[in-house]
Design an enzyme around this catalytic site. Structure first.
Site, PDB file in Angstrom:
ATOM      1  N   HIS A   3      -5.217  50.857 -24.089  1.00 11.75           N
ATOM      2  CA  HIS A   3      -6.284  51.656 -23.476  1.00 11.75           C
ATOM      3  C   HIS A   3      -7.500  51.654 -24.382  1.00 11.75           C
ATOM      4  O   HIS A   3      -7.379  51.821 -25.602  1.00 11.75           O
ATOM      5  CB  HIS A   3      -5.812  53.102 -23.263  1.00 11.75           C
ATOM      6  CG  HIS A   3      -6.904  54.029 -22.833  1.00 11.75           C
ATOM      7  ND1 HIS A   3      -7.281  55.136 -23.565  1.00 11.75           N
ATOM      8  CD2 HIS A   3      -7.729  54.006 -21.751  1.00 11.75           C
ATOM      9  CE1 HIS A   3      -8.268  55.755 -22.953  1.00 11.75           C
ATOM     10  NE2 HIS A   3      -8.561  55.094 -21.848  1.00 11.75           N
ATOM     11  N   SER A   4      -8.672  51.446 -23.801  1.00  7.90           N
ATOM     12  CA  SER A   4      -9.930  51.511 -24.524  1.00  7.90           C
ATOM     13  C   SER A   4      -9.906  50.543 -25.711  1.00  7.90           C
ATOM     14  O   SER A   4      -9.605  49.360 -25.545  1.00  7.90           O
ATOM     15  CB  SER A   4     -10.197  52.958 -24.965  1.00  7.90           C
ATOM     16  OG  SER A   4     -11.467  53.097 -25.555  1.00  7.90           O
ATOM     17  N   MET A   5     -10.183  51.009 -26.908  1.00  4.24           N
ATOM     18  CA  MET A   5     -10.199  50.128 -28.073  1.00  4.24           C
ATOM     19  C   MET A   5      -8.817  49.590 -28.411  1.00  4.24           C
ATOM     20  O   MET A   5      -8.698  48.602 -29.148  1.00  4.24           O
ATOM     21  CB  MET A   5     -10.779  50.874 -29.273  1.00  4.24           C
ATOM     22  CG  MET A   5     -12.263  51.183 -29.163  1.00  4.24           C
ATOM     23  SD  MET A   5     -13.294  49.716 -28.978  1.00  4.24           S
ATOM     24  CE  MET A   5     -13.081  48.959 -30.577  1.00  4.24           C
TER      25      MET A   5
ATOM     26  N   GLN B 266      -6.871  48.585 -20.372  1.00  2.00           N
ATOM     27  CA  GLN B 266      -7.430  49.585 -19.464  1.00  2.00           C
ATOM     28  C   GLN B 266      -8.735  50.123 -20.049  1.00  2.00           C
ATOM     29  O   GLN B 266      -8.725  50.760 -21.097  1.00  2.00           O
ATOM     30  CB  GLN B 266      -6.437  50.736 -19.261  1.00  2.00           C
ATOM     31  CG  GLN B 266      -5.095  50.289 -18.707  1.00  2.00           C
ATOM     32  CD  GLN B 266      -4.034  51.377 -18.785  1.00  2.00           C
ATOM     33  OE1 GLN B 266      -4.120  52.280 -19.616  1.00  2.00           O
ATOM     34  NE2 GLN B 266      -3.032  51.285 -17.928  1.00  2.00           N
TER      35      GLN B 266
ATOM     36  N   SER C 260     -11.138  48.658 -21.599  1.00  2.00           N
ATOM     37  CA  SER C 260     -11.365  48.161 -22.961  1.00  2.00           C
ATOM     38  C   SER C 260     -12.675  47.380 -23.012  1.00  2.00           C
ATOM     39  O   SER C 260     -12.862  46.436 -22.236  1.00  2.00           O
ATOM     40  CB  SER C 260     -10.214  47.259 -23.399  1.00  2.00           C
ATOM     41  OG  SER C 260      -8.999  47.965 -23.430  1.00  2.00           O
TER      42      SER C 260
END
Length: 948
Positions: free
Chosen positions: A178-180, A205, A207
């Site tokens: 998720h993200s980073m 997700q 990212s």
């Protein structure tokens, strides 16, 4: 006197009105960015039993190197008890949290996977692991990204060691980031000792793969550069690694979906990028956090995981074609069939001749009865090939079965041999749709549509022959500067089930429209819902709207990515009801245009805020040089908006850089590439080459400058207000002062403080030293504010006598007065004027000194949160420039207008802000940390003015 004051008052009111208008535009854009989207239609995922996170023991070397991190196994209820000994038999899945994310966010994925495993035969299940990255702010501080990547490598090896007791242990781990966390997952392949077979599938997700949201330190950009170069230069070696990137859509204002595009060479089928609104059976936009727990998206992910299991090994398949097929099935185009289901190649229902009906009309509309029956409709192709180009069929029977066939051999009124054509079916929210091109059916004589409902379930089937050209219309969209005053509309008299409207000239991200679709029907009856679909050919960012008829529906027409080439434009597909009229109106939406500009270029506003404050400081110094007095802060900040002096040179540089000879001169000077406006195309690379100016309109840079100036103007007003309020609170704690030297430091004290802060910054955190130095300067401003108030009360001055002074008015008379103030007593109007001049000077300096502090705040927060693990921030983005920053801050504490006006360097110093402002706009929009360097280049000569 009043005649001269009137123009000043008028100019001040005009400046206030202008900045009120600018702040209003900025507020409208921010409101649209933060709230101008659909409501959250995601369903929440719930845990049916209490979640448990069992820590996985890591080797001592790993635990010693990464004391702040941890690896956990997710569990619930009975499963959590069975896995206490970590004797695992499932397929390993590893969840990675993102920026400031918690490892406990894995509970949505883990819980849904456990519930679905209960219904699976053979005991197939997953072991969901999650990594604790100590909720670090890695999106703003890049110093921890490489450390997280190394720990992730060690965690994967530790996970696979837990399966050594199995006969066929897993050889790889599926990673969900998720993200980073998704960026860190792709960074694994940059490690020199990483075995690429350990991870063969990555799902990310929200990212930001293309570029960081804010480039606040060089470590962040170096990390991105290493990842990008690895995946581009070794694309062939990494071709078997499947990566799926899912963006959240417009609800996610933290990471715009254009950044979630994978920066990989085109043509690699195993790298997929899309937006959640285009995912079948999801069709919703998610914000940055809800994308983790959105039930519709989590179900799509878990379904894909189960379909990726190899039944023989009970682990994830290593076949790239199988992985791609499954991901396409669940995330791109759902054919309303089970994955891997074999096609029916023959139909033989000769015993039921009454089940066959031949359709000779252009359209079929059939609703099944309540009683179960076998029913097939036969459409002859021979008489339709010349007049029609396509066959369109839809049904709200969403069972995973074949339903359209191509007949190759008939016997009487029935078909005895047919090929299955259902694999081209596409799932839409209310029904499934199949569009067949007649040119692809040369070996087929008839089309067969199954409307059998043996289970008694009622549904509707609608089919028709179509001429695609006659059912396609074009409408030019209004210009982006039409401000919604002009409307482009088109009327569709629906004699069919599908109409396509080409939105001409709609291919840039700064365009935003309100698309209104009004439907009217002559006969009111039950109809299948309508589906309006915005189709973007160059990126999977389609959005679907389901409505009933008749109705009036407004659709938001915006793009996550610009068109990369001259491919076809945006399409509006209308799945309509027959015998109804549709009117489509398109008008520009100014709030959405502003929202799109801030979505893509919002991170550039701080650069223009810094430019405004830098030019304001330069204007203040020029006033001191000419008149030996300081002007009012609001006036100099208001005059800091100078686009003709800043944007024009930058634009000329853009033009010159298109010439080869100037590029050679530029390279010969070893200058970095110019920072252009952010990339907007899905295949763009971050800062590899300057983005063509044609991507963005020329008015955008001045508009961003206006936004930045508005932030500077009202931010400085807020700073003045805060200084007054805080000084009122602290005044009782200080002895009243009447000297302009209040709050200053002795030279020896300055030296000691500078040395102490340098040592503290070198041994702990440079941002901490800068923050302390800033507080010392802020204390000087507060003392000046208290002294100004004390002198005013002591002298009991009438407001009318000092309007010129308070308005910052400077003329020959006031200049001569200022020269006479040198020998004036402490309790005099001249002394009050000196304090007020120093106060205005230091207020300007405080506003300017605040910017570097805001840019390095994430590293300070990171250091504070990790203080129990390490007393020193490593790496420190403030090293080594925090040393001159501390020296400058401490030297400026003793600065006043008298010292500056007598300095020999002041004339040179006043010439620096403008060229530095141009350089800041040239090199800082995509490298925000460079703002500190340019501010430091302006402040160092100013600090020297205090000495020379």
């Amino acid at each position: 006197m009043s005649d001269t004051q009137s123009p000043n008052r008028t100019m001040k009111l005009a400046a206030v009105a202008f900045y009120v208008f600018a702040a209003g535009l900025l507020a409208v854009g921010l409101r649209e960015l933060l709230t101008g989207f659909e409501e959250n239609r995601c369903s929440m995922t719930y845990m049916f039993e209490y979640p448990e996170y069992r820590r996985v023991a890591l080797p001592r070397r790993v635990a010693r190197l990464y004391p702040a991190y941890g690896l956990y196994l997710y569990g619930e209820g009975l499963y959590a008890q069975e896995t206490r000994a970590l004797k695992l038999t499932g397929a390993p899945v590893l969840f990675l949290p993102g920026n400031a994310g918690s490892y406990k966010q894995a509970r949505s994925l883990g819980s849904v996977a456990l519930r679905k495993a209960e219904n699976m035969e053979g005991g197939l299940h997953f072991n969901v692991f999650t990594v604790d990255f100590n909720e670090e702010l890695v999106a703003l501080y890049g110093g921890s990204l490489l450390r997280q990547t190394h720990f992730l490598h060690e965690s994967i090896k530790a996970i696979l060691r837990l399966y050594k007791h199995l006969k066929t242990p897993p050889q790889s781990v599926v990673v969900v980031g998720h993200s980073m966390g998704g960026v860190v997952a792709r960074a694994l392949y940059t490690l020199p000792r990483f075995n690429t077979n350990l991870v063969s599938l990555i799902i990310t997700q929200a990212s930001p793969h293309l570029a960081p949201v804010l480039a606040l330190d060089p470590y962040l950009l170096d990390f991105y550069s290493a990842v990008r170069q690895k995946w581009q230069n070794q694309a062939n070696k990494l071709r078997n690694v499947t990566v799926l990137s899912v963006g959240g859509g417009y609800r996610d204002y933290q990471v715009r979906s254009g950044l979630t595009s994978l920066s990989c060479p085109p043509g690699d089928p195993n790298k997929l990028s899309l937006v959640a609104t285009a995912v079948p059976r999801t069709w919703v936009s998610t914000d940055h956090l809800s994308i983790v727990w959105c039930k519709e998206l989590v179900l799509a992910t878990v379904r894909a995981f189960f379909d990726l299991i190899n039944p023989e090994t009970r682990q994830f398949t290593e076949n790239p074609e199988k992985k791609l097929s499954v991901l396409n099935h669940h995330f791109i185009r759902h054919p309303v069939r089970e994955v891997g289901e074999t096609q029916d190649t023959s139909i033989s229902i000769l015993d039921f001749p009454e089940a066959w009906s031949e359709v000779n009309t252009l359209r079929l509309a059939y609703s099944t009865p309540k009683e179960g029956q076998v029913k097939y409709f036969l459409f002859a192709l021979s008489s339709r090939r010349k007049a029609y180009s396509h066959f369109y069929c839809r049904s709200n029977n969403l069972e995973m079965t074949s339903w359209v066939y191509g007949c190759t051999h008939r016997n009487g009124s029935s078909c005895v041999h047919a090929v299955d054509l259902s694999m081209g079916t596409e799932l839409l929210p209310p029904y499934k749709v199949l569009i067949l091109s007649l040119t692809d059916l040369s070996s087929v004589t008839h089309l067969v549509v199954s409307a059998s409902n043996l289970n008694g379930k009622q549904f509707t089937v609608e089919c028709e022959w179509q001429r695609q050209e006659s059912q396609t219309q074009s409408v030019p969209v209004p210009h982006v500067l039409s401000f919604g005053l002009t409307v482009s509309d088109v009327t569709v008299n629906s004699s069919g089930l599908l109409h396509t409207i080409k939105l001409q000239h709609f291919h840039q991200v700064y365009q935003a429209f309100r698309i209104t679709v009004a439907s009217q029907c002559k006969v009111h009856k039950d109809r299948l819902p309508n589906v309006y679909r915005i189709n973007v050919p160059w990126f999977r960012e389609d959005s679907l709207t389901t409505v009933s008829v008749p109705s009036v529906t407004e659709i938001s027409g915006m793009l996550h990515t610009s068109r990369p080439d001259n491919s076809s434009g945006v399409l509006l597909q209308l799945h309509t009801a027959p015998n109804c009229q549709y009117k489509v109106s398109v008008r520009t939406s100014l709030p959405r245009v502003l929202g799109q500009i801030l979505r893509f270029c919002g991170p550039m506003v701080p650069v223009y805020t810094a430019v405004t404050l830098l030019l304001a400081c330069g204007g203040q110094l020029s006033t001191i040089l000419k008149t030996r007095r300081a002007a009012d802060m609001s006036q100099v900040v208001g005059k800091g908006l100078q686009p003709h002096k800043v944007n024009l040179p930058v634009y000329i540089l853009h033009i010159l850089l298109s010439c080869s000879w100037f590029q050679e001169v530029w390279s010969g000077l070893c200058l970095p590439l110019m920072d252009s406006l952010p990339p907007t195309t899905p295949d763009a690379t971050f800062n590899e080459n300057a983005v063509p100016a044609e991507e963005w309109p020329h008015f955008l840079s001045p508009l961003l400058y206006i936004f930045g100036a508005a932030v500077a103007y009202w931010g400085s007003a807020l700073l003045r207000l805060m200084m007054r309020l805080v000084s009122l609170v602290l005044a009782p704690l200080h002895r009243p002062s009447v000297s302009r030297d209040c709050g200053t430091l002795r030279p020896r004290t300055q030296l000691i403080i500078t040395l102490c802060l340098t040592v503290i910054g070198g041994t702990s955190c440079g941002a901490l030293s800068m923050f302390v130095a800033f507080l010392l300067h802020l204390y000087r401003v507060l003392r000046l504010q208290m002294t100004e108030r004390s002198l005013s009360h002591m002298l009991n001055l009438a407001p009318g006598k000092h309007k010129d002074t308070e308005n910052g008015k400077v003329d020959a008379e006031s200049l001569s007065k200022s020269k006479e103030c040198n020998g004036a007593p402490l309790l005099s109007e001249c002394a009050l004027q000196e304090v007020r001049d120093d106060l205005q000077l230091h207020l300007c300096l405080s506003a300017l000194l605040t910017l570097p502090l805001m840019l390095i705040a994430p590293s300070l927060i990171h250091w504070i949160r990790n203080l129990r693990y390490s007393a020193q921030l490593d790496p420190d983005p403030c090293w080594p420039h925090f040393v001159p920053v501390i020296i400058v801050y401490t030297l400026l504490i003793n600065c006043n207008t008298l010292i500056l006006s007598n300095s020999k360097l002041l004339h040179v110093t006043t010439c620096l802000p403008l060229p530095l402002a141009v350089a800041m706009v040239t090199f800082s929009p995509l490298h925000l940390y460079r703002v500190t360097y340019f501010l430091l280049a302006a402040l160092v000569p100013l600090a020297l003015c205090c000495l020379l």
